[in-house]
Write a protein that holds these residues in place. Structure first.
Motif, PDB file in Angstrom:
ATOM      1  N   SER A 251      62.614 -28.862   3.395  1.00 22.29           N
ATOM      2  CA  SER A 251      62.092 -29.081   4.732  1.00 22.29           C
ATOM      3  C   SER A 251      61.211 -27.910   5.171  1.00 22.29           C
ATOM      4  CB  SER A 251      63.256 -29.297   5.687  1.00 22.29           C
ATOM      5  OG  SER A 251      63.085 -28.599   6.876  1.00 22.29           O
ATOM      6  N   LEU A 252      61.661 -26.700   4.846  1.00 27.43           N
ATOM      7  CA  LEU A 252      60.901 -25.496   5.211  1.00 27.43           C
ATOM      8  C   LEU A 252      59.538 -25.498   4.521  1.00 27.43           C
ATOM      9  CD1 LEU A 252      61.627 -23.070   6.976  1.00 27.43           C
ATOM     10  CD2 LEU A 252      62.325 -21.860   4.929  1.00 27.43           C
ATOM     11  N   LEU A 253      59.528 -25.836   3.243  1.00 28.46           N
ATOM     12  CA  LEU A 253      58.273 -25.849   2.489  1.00 28.46           C
ATOM     13  C   LEU A 253      57.332 -26.923   3.017  1.00 28.46           C
ATOM     14  CD1 LEU A 253      59.508 -25.302  -1.157  1.00 28.46           C
ATOM     15  CD2 LEU A 253      58.124 -23.753   0.193  1.00 28.46           C
ATOM     16  N   ALA A 255      56.978 -27.822   5.920  1.00 31.29           N
ATOM     17  CA  ALA A 255      56.497 -27.540   7.272  1.00 31.29           C
ATOM     18  C   ALA A 255      55.380 -26.509   7.304  1.00 31.29           C
ATOM     19  CB  ALA A 255      57.648 -27.052   8.150  1.00 31.29           C
TER      20      ALA A 255
END
Lengths: 311, 349
Positions: A251-253, A255
């Motif tokens: 999810s972090l990547l 975003a």
């Protein structure tokens, strides 16, 4: 391959009490090693505990439990003043905010020389001044700057002063806590290039804490991802970017906005649902591939492994 | 057909003890309905001052020296403060950078949203309340009825920014100015807020001026991009023009200084030096002292805007027919090529 470990962090915890019976578990059991000469990136959102981790490692905070070993020696154990001084010299920190991390009433000369004075690294005033001037040169400022005060400098220049101060005592290991997030883009690149050059020339080891993933990827050899006080994934930076396993990392990547309009138009953001985890047992940090660690339960472990094999 | 917003040769200065600081030195652009213009630049480039000048929100010492701001053909520069109050929040509204300080900490969220509705749209409290709940719903705040009665400190940063957006959107403004709206937020929250702004733009068809220094964000939201340096727009074009075919060395520098996931060990392309002091703007091209491609003429005469295509303009002498043919630095070129190959391998993440 055996690489020399500079720092060993074992099950480190830092809890803060927040009145009555409330405890904030800022760092709740993290384990990793940092090898000599590498850059270890620690990423996560605000509140994930990455800064607290950095500050606890350098003993700005006392650990609640767990162990930090620097060159095989326990950092948090009881220490005499002498031992502490020796330790402080080896490990230094660069702070996020270049405006509040320099004493406004001190000249640049005195700011940088403070460490030199404490550790008695200069025999006399002339030598002290010479060392500071050399350091200013190293970080790309000039010696005329030594007599000025911090307010006379721009953000990027101040961060260079902060770096010179950290270098003054000839440390082996530097913790850089968001050293570039307060700077403009064009200046960020200057500071990052400087940090990389210093690492090459002086064989420094870095712990680089940041939330800007593209910069962390660029500067780090290995990356640890923190979420809610836990390290959820740890791998070589290429591996982490190409094969993220933990849903939070994914999810972090997904975003990160990239400077590429075509890519941005097609980007699909993956949302992270912390409740979707398997709760049948307490998750553990497991090695899913050589040097690629993920925090998961045994059931999730099998599932992640299958996903990885499919790729 | 006239544009929704036209800014013509806007100049803004600040009076200081040391003299006049020329923060904005002649900025022109226009904007259509439903369009998003991103203004990028370093701190001190004048991007925020430009946006403040559009709203006539310049602090004490600042003043508009010259130029026009035409909103549907009406010049805002000539409006009195009283008339401006009727326009702010209704025709043009603003989302500020810091959601922690742009809300009133002693006022309930609901009242802060209703304020504009009651003032500008003559709603009674009951209708305003209904609309406020609707707005909170629209910006994705769960349980709006409960949240209405809470204070800003009971919201997280991302949620606060949603409230600020709800306030800005309350009267369906024609132009929404967003000054670094996501800079203070985490990447995952930033992505949510950007998506939200795009969705809402589709619904209400307002024009957005997006001010940021993050080129990744620009690539995500913008239709048009204006790159500012030392109080001037030095390159302007569609988002594809700027990212895939940049012409100004400063734009090269900005693009080159950002690592991409594909960048490897090579050094980042950093722009040397720092921006000029706007107390004494340099003669000639303001970027020349930091520009490795500067020509002799750059120190004498300021370059005009050269036309690259119908949508793309850049102010650099390198575009003059007599100028030597200079290629962008290798890292920037690689980047442009890398981008041109669509279907990137990490596109499936």
């Amino acid at each position: 391959m055996t690489r020399e470990k500079v720092l060993e962090v074992k099950d480190l915890k830092k809890h803060f009490s927040a009145g009555k019976d409330k405890v904030i578990k800022a760092v709740d059991g993290i384990t990793f090693d940092i090898y000599k000469g590498e850059t270890f990136g620690l990423v996560g959102e605000s509140g994930s505990g990455k800064s607290t981790a950095g500050r606890t490692i350098i003993r700005l905070y006392d650990a609640t439990s767990g162990e930090v070993k620097f060159n095989g020696e326990d950092v948090h154990g009881r220490k005499s003043r002498d031992q502490l001084r020796k330790f402080n010299r080896k490990m230094q920190m660069i702070f996020q905010d270049p405006h509040s991390s320099l004493n406004p009433r001190m000249t640049v000369l005195d700011i940088i020389a403070e460490g030199i004075d404490v550790h008695k690294l200069a025999k006399n005033d002339a030598e002290r001044k010479k060392r500071v001037e050399e350091l200013l040169e190293v970080v790309g400022l000039n010696k005329e700057h030594a007599t000025r005060f911090p307010h006379e400098f721009s953000g990027g220049q101040r961060q260079r002063i902060g770096i010179a101060r950290a270098l003054a005592v000839e440390p082996e290991f530097i913790i850089a806590d968001e050293p570039i997030s307060a700077l403009d883009v064009s200046i960020q690149a200057q500071v990052v290039n400087l940090l990389k050059r210093l690492q090459r020339d002086r064989g420094l080891t870095y712990l680089f804490i940041a939330h800007d993933l593209s910069m962390v990827k660029y500067i780090s050899d290995r990356i640890g991802v923190m979420y809610m006080g836990h390290l959820v994934e740890l791998a070589d930076s290429d591996e982490l970017y190409e094969n993220p396993v933990h849903p939070y990392t994914k999810s972090l990547l997904s975003a990160i906005p990239l400077p590429d309009p075509r890519y941005e138009r097609e980007r699909v953001r993956i949302a992270y649902d912390p409740t979707a985890h398997d709760t049948s047992e307490e998750p553990e940090f497991r090695e899913i591939r050589p040097n690629h660690w993920v925090r998961c339960t045994s059931k999730e472990f099998e599932q992640y492994k299958k996903e990885l094999e499919k790729k | 057909m006239s544009k929704l917003l036209e800014v013509k040769d806007l100049k803004v200065s600040f009076d200081t003890y040391n003299g006049e600081v020329q923060a904005v030195r002649g900025v022109s652009f226009d904007l259509d309905k439903g369009e998003t213009l991103a203004i990028v630049g370093e701190s001190g480039s004048g991007k925020s001052v430009t946006s403040m000048a559009l709203m006539k929100l310049l602090a004490g010492q600042g003043f508009i020296k010259e130029g026009q701001v035409l909103l549907e053909g009406v010049d805002l520069v000539k409006k009195s403060e009283k008339e401006m109050q009727k326009i702010r929040g209704k025709d043009i509204s603003m989302v500020f950078q810091d959601p922690m300080t742009s809300l009133n900490p002693t006022m309930k969220i609901g009242n802060q949203i209703m304020e504009g509705l009651i003032k500008h749209q003559n709603m009674n409290r009951e209708n305003a309340k209904k609309r406020a709940i609707e707005l909170l719903n629209q910006v994705g705040i769960p349980q709006p009825e409960v949240r209405m009665n809470q204070y800003p400190h009971q919201f997280s940063g991302g949620m606060r920014q949603r409230v600020v957006i709800a306030i800005a959107l309350a009267c369906n403004p024609k132009v929404l100015i967003a000054d670094e709206p996501t800079t203070a937020l985490d990447v995952t929250i930033q992505a949510q807020i950007l998506e939200l702004m795009k969705e809402i733009q589709k619904e209400v068809d307002s024009a957005i001026i997006f001010i940021t220094h993050d080129l990744g964000v620009v690539a995500n939201v913008a239709d048009k991009v204006a790159v500012m340096y030392a109080g001037k727009i030095i390159e302007m074009g569609t988002v594809d023009d700027i990212f895939y075919n940049p012409k100004h060395p400063y734009t090269w520098g900005l693009l080159g200084s950002m690592p991409t996931p594909d960048s490897t060990d090579e050094e980042l392309y950093a722009i040397p030096g720092t921006p000029p002091n706007m107390l004494k703007p340099p003669v000639g091209d303001a970027f020349a002292p930091r520009n490795e491609f500067a020509l002799e003429i750059d120190t004498v005469m300021e370059p005009p805007m050269f036309k690259v295509s119908d949508t793309h303009y850049a102010a650099t002498w390198l575009l003059h027919p007599d100028a030597p043919n200079i290629e962008p630095p290798e890292t920037v070129k690689q980047r442009m090529q890398g981008f041109a190959n669509t279907g990137r391998k990490d596109g499936d993440k």
